[in-house]
Write a protein that holds these residues in place. Structure first.
Motif, mmCIF file in Angstrom:
data_model
loop_
_atom_site.group_PDB
_atom_site.id
_atom_site.type_symbol
_atom_site.label_atom_id
_atom_site.label_comp_id
_atom_site.label_asym_id
_atom_site.label_seq_id
_atom_site.Cartn_x
_atom_site.Cartn_y
_atom_site.Cartn_z
ATOM 1 N N HIS A 205 34.777 -4.288 8.759
ATOM 2 C CA HIS A 205 34.905 -2.906 8.290
ATOM 3 C C HIS A 205 33.777 -2.051 8.857
ATOM 4 N N ARG A 206 34.099 -0.827 9.206
ATOM 5 C CA ARG A 206 33.086 0.100 9.716
ATOM 6 C C ARG A 206 33.279 1.476 9.092
ATOM 7 N N ARG A 259 40.978 8.865 8.282
ATOM 8 C CA ARG A 259 40.109 10.016 8.532
ATOM 9 C C ARG A 259 39.914 10.798 7.235
ATOM 10 N N VAL A 260 38.648 11.061 6.916
ATOM 11 C CA VAL A 260 38.294 11.695 5.648
ATOM 12 C C VAL A 260 37.495 12.963 5.929
ATOM 13 N N ASP A 261 37.942 14.060 5.369
ATOM 14 C CA ASP A 261 37.175 15.306 5.424
ATOM 15 C C ASP A 261 36.169 15.271 4.280
ATOM 16 N N TYR A 262 34.918 14.955 4.603
ATOM 17 C CA TYR A 262 33.932 14.681 3.552
ATOM 18 C C TYR A 262 33.754 15.866 2.605
ATOM 19 N N HIS A 263 33.702 17.068 3.133
ATOM 20 C CA HIS A 263 33.414 18.233 2.299
ATOM 21 C C HIS A 263 34.539 18.512 1.299
ATOM 22 N N ASP A 264 35.770 18.278 1.700
ATOM 23 C CA ASP A 264 36.903 18.582 0.824
ATOM 24 C C ASP A 264 37.387 17.373 0.031
ATOM 25 N N GLU A 265 37.027 16.164 0.476
ATOM 26 C CA GLU A 265 37.605 14.966 -0.142
ATOM 27 C C GLU A 265 36.558 13.978 -0.639
ATOM 28 N N HIS A 266 35.303 14.404 -0.735
ATOM 29 C CA HIS A 266 34.245 13.470 -1.144
ATOM 30 C C HIS A 266 34.474 12.920 -2.547
ATOM 31 N N GLN A 267 35.186 13.668 -3.396
ATOM 32 C CA GLN A 267 35.401 13.200 -4.765
ATOM 33 C C GLN A 267 36.352 12.008 -4.821
ATOM 34 N N LEU A 276 40.245 -0.159 -1.043
ATOM 35 C CA LEU A 276 40.007 -0.975 0.151
ATOM 36 C C LEU A 276 39.434 -2.344 -0.205
ATOM 37 N N LEU A 277 38.509 -2.379 -1.157
ATOM 38 C CA LEU A 277 37.904 -3.655 -1.537
ATOM 39 C C LEU A 277 38.901 -4.561 -2.251
ATOM 40 N N ASN A 278 39.754 -3.974 -3.062
ATOM 41 C CA ASN A 278 40.696 -4.784 -3.835
ATOM 42 C C ASN A 278 41.887 -5.252 -3.013
ATOM 43 N N GLU A 279 42.259 -4.484 -2.008
ATOM 44 C CA GLU A 279 43.439 -4.842 -1.221
ATOM 45 C C GLU A 279 43.089 -5.575 0.069
ATOM 46 N N HIS A 280 41.799 -5.732 0.339
ATOM 47 C CA HIS A 280 41.390 -6.420 1.566
ATOM 48 C C HIS A 280 41.817 -7.885 1.535
ATOM 49 N N VAL A 281 42.367 -8.356 2.646
ATOM 50 C CA VAL A 281 42.822 -9.746 2.767
ATOM 51 C C VAL A 281 41.874 -10.475 3.716
ATOM 52 N N GLN A 282 41.122 -11.410 3.171
ATOM 53 C CA GLN A 282 40.098 -12.095 3.957
ATOM 54 C C GLN A 282 40.684 -12.875 5.129
ATOM 55 N N THR A 283 41.864 -13.447 4.935
ATOM 56 C CA THR A 283 42.443 -14.308 5.969
ATOM 57 C C THR A 283 43.198 -13.522 7.041
ATOM 58 N N SER A 284 43.290 -12.222 6.880
ATOM 59 C CA SER A 284 44.027 -11.406 7.847
ATOM 60 C C SER A 284 43.155 -11.082 9.055
ATOM 61 N N ASN A 285 43.808 -10.873 10.198
ATOM 62 C CA ASN A 285 43.075 -10.473 11.403
ATOM 63 C C ASN A 285 43.114 -8.956 11.592
ATOM 64 N N ARG A 286 43.395 -8.249 10.507
ATOM 65 C CA ARG A 286 43.468 -6.792 10.546
ATOM 66 C C ARG A 286 42.257 -6.189 9.844
ATOM 67 N N GLY A 287 42.059 -4.908 10.043
ATOM 68 C CA GLY A 287 40.919 -4.252 9.426
ATOM 69 C C GLY A 287 41.167 -2.773 9.215
ATOM 70 N N VAL A 288 40.250 -2.149 8.473
ATOM 71 C CA VAL A 288 40.332 -0.718 8.174
ATOM 72 C C VAL A 288 38.975 -0.089 8.468
ATOM 73 N N TRP A 289 38.996 1.015 9.196
ATOM 74 C CA TRP A 289 37.774 1.782 9.455
ATOM 75 C C TRP A 289 37.911 3.158 8.822
ATOM 76 N N LEU A 290 36.795 3.655 8.302
ATOM 77 C CA LEU A 290 36.753 5.002 7.734
ATOM 78 C C LEU A 290 36.018 5.931 8.692
ATOM 79 N N ILE A 291 36.574 7.107 8.901
ATOM 80 C CA ILE A 291 35.939 8.114 9.750
ATOM 81 C C ILE A 291 35.658 9.336 8.887
#
Length: 293
Positions: A205-206, A259-267, A276-291
């Motif tokens: 994750h990044r 993609r997250v607009d921090y100023h409008d969506e920080h809440q 993301l933490l609850n739905e993350h699958v450790q055995t998967s070769n997929r990932g999610v990045w936040l921008i």
């Protein structure tokens, strides 16, 4: 959390009802519904409050608890603390002495700079270099840890760093400027994605901070990368289903960019983190990045 604390008035006061040698506590859920909940014999309650929010708390609420002040330095090993202190001293030498008080600050030179972040960086470096914190070798490799942390910090440096260093010309600062451009010439968003996709295991994750706007187009994305915006989801359930679909789908998409607009969506960030933490699958070769824009 203030509205939640009000509903736990009896719990915080330890106002329990005892029945059949078991303790029960009244929890206020709304105006009319006050169910009694079973309290475990070993139940212990800890409430964390930011120091900046203390003035907003009612004195009766604070008086119910023992109070302890905790900061990052109270939680880290003395060796970590020593390295972090040396790093802070090095960072302060980068700031010019003849400019204003409010610019430049270290927050301007390094993206998302915080003192706690430096402590976390030091701890992470000890782990990456396989240095046992209680081993005598830790003292011998003190400078190795600092050098590694400095390289990491240069990767997060903003465009202001070489400009500020050029105002204080000396041999060390010139080396840092040269190293800054060497590092950032080889660092690009697309290359980072390609490197992540080269691994067949779980994508790390990044979180990416960028000065671009949320509506700017990201060019050069591989076919195995999907890009979405947080604003497209109307409910948390929609977001949860999308993350589940990403990990369970048979499509070739391996990396999901949110993609997250921090100023409008920080809440919504805490809710996003929870999903993301609850739905993350450790055995998967997929990932999610936040921008964050």
């Amino acid at each position: 959390m203030g509205h939640v604390y009000d509903n736990l008035y009896d719990l915080f006061n330890q106002n329990f009802a005892v029945s059949a040698r078991k303790k029960y506590c009244r929890i206020a859920l709304g105006v009319l519904y006050h169910p009694r909940c079973l309290v475990h014999d070993d139940f212990y309650c800890v409430v964390f409050i930011h120091k900046r929010d203390l003035d907003k708390c009612d004195p009766p609420f604070l008086n119910r608890f023992e109070k302890h002040l905790i900061d990052i330095e109270a939680l880290i090993h003395p060796r970590h603390k020593s390295v972090a202190h040396d790093l802070h001293m090095w960072l302060k030498t980068l700031l010019p002495k003849n400019l204003g008080k409010h610019f430049p600050l270290l927050q301007h030179l390094f993206v998302d700079y915080r003192q706690d972040q430096i402590c976390n960086l030091v701890i992470e470096t000890f782990e990456q270099l396989n240095i046992a914190i209680d081993d005598e070798e830790a003292d011998k490799r003190h400078q190795d840890v600092i050098n590694h942390c400095q390289r990491k910090l240069l990767r997060t440096a903003s465009f202001d760093l070489p400009l500020v260093l050029s105002l204080q010309p000396n041999f060390e600062h010139q080396n840092l400027i040269d190293h800054y451009y060497e590092v950032h010439e080889s660092v690009s968003f697309v290359k980072s994605i390609e490197t992540a996709l080269d691994t067949e295991t779980n994508i790390i994750h990044r979180i990416i901070d960028t000065y671009t706007q949320n509506f700017h187009t990201i060019d050069g994305l591989p076919e195995s990368v999907e890009e979405i915006k947080l604003s497209t989801f109307k409910t948390e359930l929609e977001l949860t289903n999308k993350i589940k679909q990403h990990y369970q789908s048979s499509r070739k998409i391996r990396l999901l960019l949110i993609r997250v607009d921090y100023h409008d969506e920080h809440q919504h960030i805490l809710s996003l983190k929870h999903v993301l933490l609850n739905e993350h699958v450790q055995t998967s070769n997929r990932g999610v990045w936040l921008i964050f824009h």
